[in-house]
Write an enzyme that holds these catalytic residues in place. Sequence first.
Site, PDB file in Angstrom:
ATOM      1  N   ARG A 125      59.458  38.251  37.186  1.00 22.29           N
ATOM      2  CA  ARG A 125      59.188  39.702  37.114  1.00 22.29           C
ATOM      3  C   ARG A 125      58.364  40.107  35.904  1.00 22.29           C
ATOM      4  O   ARG A 125      58.465  41.224  35.412  1.00 22.29           O
ATOM      5  CB  ARG A 125      60.483  40.514  37.159  1.00 22.29           C
ATOM      6  CG  ARG A 125      61.192  40.363  38.476  1.00 22.29           C
ATOM      7  CD  ARG A 125      62.167  41.456  38.755  1.00 22.29           C
ATOM      8  NE  ARG A 125      62.783  41.200  40.042  1.00 22.29           N
ATOM      9  CZ  ARG A 125      63.762  40.363  40.248  1.00 22.29           C
ATOM     10  NH1 ARG A 125      64.271  39.703  39.212  1.00 22.29           N
ATOM     11  NH2 ARG A 125      64.241  40.177  41.443  1.00 22.29           N
ATOM     12  N   ARG A 245      38.280  55.761  35.503  1.00 17.16           N
ATOM     13  CA  ARG A 245      38.105  54.304  35.539  1.00 17.16           C
ATOM     14  C   ARG A 245      37.281  53.852  36.743  1.00 17.16           C
ATOM     15  O   ARG A 245      36.676  52.784  36.745  1.00 17.16           O
ATOM     16  CB  ARG A 245      39.476  53.613  35.515  1.00 17.16           C
ATOM     17  CG  ARG A 245      39.353  52.108  35.349  1.00 17.16           C
ATOM     18  CD  ARG A 245      40.639  51.421  34.968  1.00 17.16           C
ATOM     19  NE  ARG A 245      40.437  49.988  34.865  1.00 17.16           N
ATOM     20  CZ  ARG A 245      41.354  49.119  34.511  1.00 17.16           C
ATOM     21  NH1 ARG A 245      42.570  49.528  34.215  1.00 17.16           N
ATOM     22  NH2 ARG A 245      41.092  47.831  34.458  1.00 17.16           N
ATOM     23  N   HIS A 268      29.511  36.806  41.583  1.00 13.26           N
ATOM     24  CA  HIS A 268      29.926  38.197  41.381  1.00 13.26           C
ATOM     25  C   HIS A 268      28.853  39.014  40.642  1.00 13.26           C
ATOM     26  O   HIS A 268      28.473  40.101  41.083  1.00 13.26           O
ATOM     27  CB  HIS A 268      31.245  38.229  40.615  1.00 13.26           C
ATOM     28  CG  HIS A 268      31.776  39.614  40.415  1.00 13.26           C
ATOM     29  ND1 HIS A 268      32.306  40.357  41.445  1.00 13.26           N
ATOM     30  CD2 HIS A 268      31.826  40.401  39.317  1.00 13.26           C
ATOM     31  CE1 HIS A 268      32.674  41.551  40.971  1.00 13.26           C
ATOM     32  NE2 HIS A 268      32.389  41.595  39.692  1.00 13.26           N
TER      33      HIS A 268
HETATM   34  N1  LIG Z   1      40.022  42.121  36.411  1.00 13.01           N
HETATM   35  C1  LIG Z   1      38.905  42.783  36.268  1.00 13.01           C
HETATM   36  O1  LIG Z   1      38.896  43.905  35.767  1.00 13.01           O
HETATM   37  C2  LIG Z   1      37.624  42.134  36.690  1.00 13.01           C
HETATM   38  C3  LIG Z   1      36.404  42.704  36.329  1.00 13.01           C
HETATM   39  C4  LIG Z   1      35.239  42.032  36.670  1.00 13.01           C
HETATM   40  C5  LIG Z   1      35.288  40.825  37.365  1.00 13.01           C
HETATM   41  N2  LIG Z   1      36.503  40.310  37.710  1.00 13.01           N
HETATM   42  C6  LIG Z   1      36.604  39.034  38.420  1.00 13.01           C
HETATM   43  O2  LIG Z   1      36.046  38.011  37.602  1.00 13.01           O
HETATM   44  C7  LIG Z   1      35.641  36.929  38.432  1.00 13.01           C
HETATM   45  C8  LIG Z   1      34.301  36.401  37.972  1.00 13.01           C
HETATM   46  O3  LIG Z   1      34.445  35.944  36.645  1.00 13.01           O
HETATM   47  P1  LIG Z   1      33.423  34.864  36.040  1.00 13.01           P
HETATM   48  O4  LIG Z   1      32.036  35.229  36.398  1.00 13.01           O
HETATM   49  O5  LIG Z   1      33.794  34.697  34.638  1.00 13.01           O
HETATM   50  O6  LIG Z   1      33.724  33.569  36.932  1.00 13.01           O
HETATM   51  P2  LIG Z   1      34.492  32.195  36.639  1.00 13.01           P
HETATM   52  O7  LIG Z   1      35.771  32.423  35.972  1.00 13.01           O
HETATM   53  O8  LIG Z   1      34.484  31.454  37.921  1.00 13.01           O
HETATM   54  O9  LIG Z   1      33.529  31.451  35.607  1.00 13.01           O
HETATM   55  C9  LIG Z   1      32.245  31.064  36.015  1.00 13.01           C
HETATM   56  C10 LIG Z   1      32.007  29.559  35.781  1.00 13.01           C
HETATM   57  O10 LIG Z   1      31.834  29.333  34.396  1.00 13.01           O
HETATM   58  C11 LIG Z   1      32.693  28.278  33.957  1.00 13.01           C
HETATM   59  N3  LIG Z   1      32.981  28.544  32.556  1.00 13.01           N
HETATM   60  C12 LIG Z   1      33.801  29.479  32.046  1.00 13.01           C
HETATM   61  N4  LIG Z   1      33.697  29.516  30.698  1.00 13.01           N
HETATM   62  C13 LIG Z   1      32.800  28.573  30.348  1.00 13.01           C
HETATM   63  C14 LIG Z   1      32.233  28.148  29.120  1.00 13.01           C
HETATM   64  N5  LIG Z   1      32.542  28.737  27.945  1.00 13.01           N
HETATM   65  N6  LIG Z   1      31.331  27.132  29.142  1.00 13.01           N
HETATM   66  C15 LIG Z   1      30.962  26.571  30.317  1.00 13.01           C
HETATM   67  N7  LIG Z   1      31.432  26.937  31.506  1.00 13.01           N
HETATM   68  C16 LIG Z   1      32.342  27.943  31.530  1.00 13.01           C
HETATM   69  C17 LIG Z   1      33.854  28.320  34.897  1.00 13.01           C
HETATM   70  O11 LIG Z   1      34.521  27.104  34.973  1.00 13.01           O
HETATM   71  C18 LIG Z   1      33.154  28.665  36.216  1.00 13.01           C
HETATM   72  O12 LIG Z   1      32.635  27.526  36.804  1.00 13.01           O
HETATM   73  C19 LIG Z   1      35.614  37.452  39.851  1.00 13.01           C
HETATM   74  O13 LIG Z   1      36.695  36.907  40.550  1.00 13.01           O
HETATM   75  C20 LIG Z   1      35.801  38.954  39.683  1.00 13.01           C
HETATM   76  O14 LIG Z   1      36.470  39.547  40.773  1.00 13.01           O
HETATM   77  C21 LIG Z   1      37.655  40.935  37.378  1.00 13.01           C
HETATM   78 ZN   LIG Z   2      32.647  43.212  38.393  1.00 18.28          ZN
END
Ligand SMILES: NC(=O)c1ccc[n+]([C@@H]2O[C@H](COP(=O)([O-])OP(=O)(O)OC[C@H]3O[C@@H](n4cnc5c(N)ncnc54)[C@H](O)[C@@H]3O)[C@@H](O)[C@H]2O)c1
Ligand SMILES: [Zn+2]
Length: 370
Positions: A125, A245, A268
């Site tokens: 939880r 937001r 994304h």
């Molecule tokens: N919660 C929220 O408010 C919110 C807002 C925006 C996006 N998101 C979500 O975030 C996700 C996308 O995030 P993302 O673009 O970071 O994707 P991700 O987490 O898949 O990272 C992208 C790639 O980069 C690699 N990586 C990460 N850090 C690294 C580093 N320092 N060096 C080398 N490689 C690295 C990862 O292994 C992956 O292959 C989506 O699922 C989206 O829906 C959430």
């Molecule tokens: Zn986004």
Amino acid sequence: MKRELTLNLNQQTDRSYRIDIRPGLMERVPALIAQTRRYERVYLITDSNVERLHGRKLLRRLFDVGIEAILLSFLAGEASKNPATVLALQTQLLKAGIRRNSLLVALGGGVVGDLAGFVAATILRGVAYIQIPTTLLAQVDSSVGGKVGIDHRLGKNLIGAFHQPAAVFIDPNVLATLPQKEFRNGLAEVVKIAAALDRKFFEFLEWKAARISKTDQNLLADIIFRAVALKAGVVETDEHESGLRKALNLGHTLGHALEAASGFTLKHGEAVSIGLAAEARIAMRIGCLKEKDYKRLVGLLRLFGLPTTVPPIRNKARFFSALTSDKKSEKDNPRFVLLGGIGRSLIGVNVPFPFIEESLQHGSTQRVWR
Ligand SMILES: NC(=O)c1ccc[n+]([C@@H]2O[C@H](COP(=O)([O-])OP(=O)(O)OC[C@H]3O[C@@H](n4cnc5c(N)ncnc54)[C@H](O)[C@@H]3O)[C@@H](O)[C@H]2O)c1
Ligand SMILES: [Zn+2]
């Protein structure tokens, strides 16, 4: 007899948290966690790439300051952001003896942050967790604000919760290992935040665009700070996204649908960039955005090497079902956040389908990805 009672949450504990942005901060994280003396054990959750690049090093540093820590990792990529991974992580945590006073640490991009945050929100939880974002996207956007969750086969981010982290530690130095394509993805969210909320920040980005690189730590720290401050301000006034937001969903209504229709081959950030441009075309068509502001937006996205034209949509059914099942819309009529100018967003605009179709036509003959 009428019975009434009040469930009073005003006395709840302070849920404020610190967001630290500093080049080199990763080295100090174990000491910062140790100082709290609050957690009996740390579970470090990461993905297969970040484990190799930064995770094992952080684990060693945790051991060095005497923290008992266990590392759990899953296969990198959006395809892992699903119920099966949640269940696998929960099983591993329960078997390892997680307790209410354990701490989860989400080390990675937005996928790790959303997944680990969701596990933290639900296991026993709810246990405390810290965000250590390692992509630019996660540093400027997803790690702040407490939105956590996973994808469902019917749509992105449809299962989730609000669970604020105990702290967010942002070290721009970790971006040095990030592939250029991923760096660009983060810039799409930076442009989104600036365009939606802050004209001055947008102008700053236009001015500095050519200099922004993943190794210019000081400029990056500056940009991350400004983006995070804007986001934090919005979350403070509207934690659960009932009003302001929603402005942060600029570019995301079409963006999410395009991402889903591509079978998630579109990243994304790329989808958001195309969504920002297409939604701005709708805004222009409706008459709330001037053509010169549309051109500035598209110009900045292109300067960052981001796509702005809509690729052929192979799976139209999936596109429209994602668009209408998007949890941000009420009934079947999608509502958009539209730009009313650079730095000004209009929330909840009802857009008729022909306008959406029209915005997708633009540039559809050009292929913009793979
Ligand atoms: N919660 C929220 O408010 C919110 C807002 C925006 C996006 N998101 C979500 O975030 C996700 C996308 O995030 P993302 O673009 O970071 O994707 P991700 O987490 O898949 O990272 C992208 C790639 O980069 C690699 N990586 C990460 N850090 C690294 C580093 N320092 N060096 C080398 N490689 C690295 C990862 O292994 C992956 O292959 C989506 O699922 C989206 O829906 C959430
Ligand atoms: Zn986004």
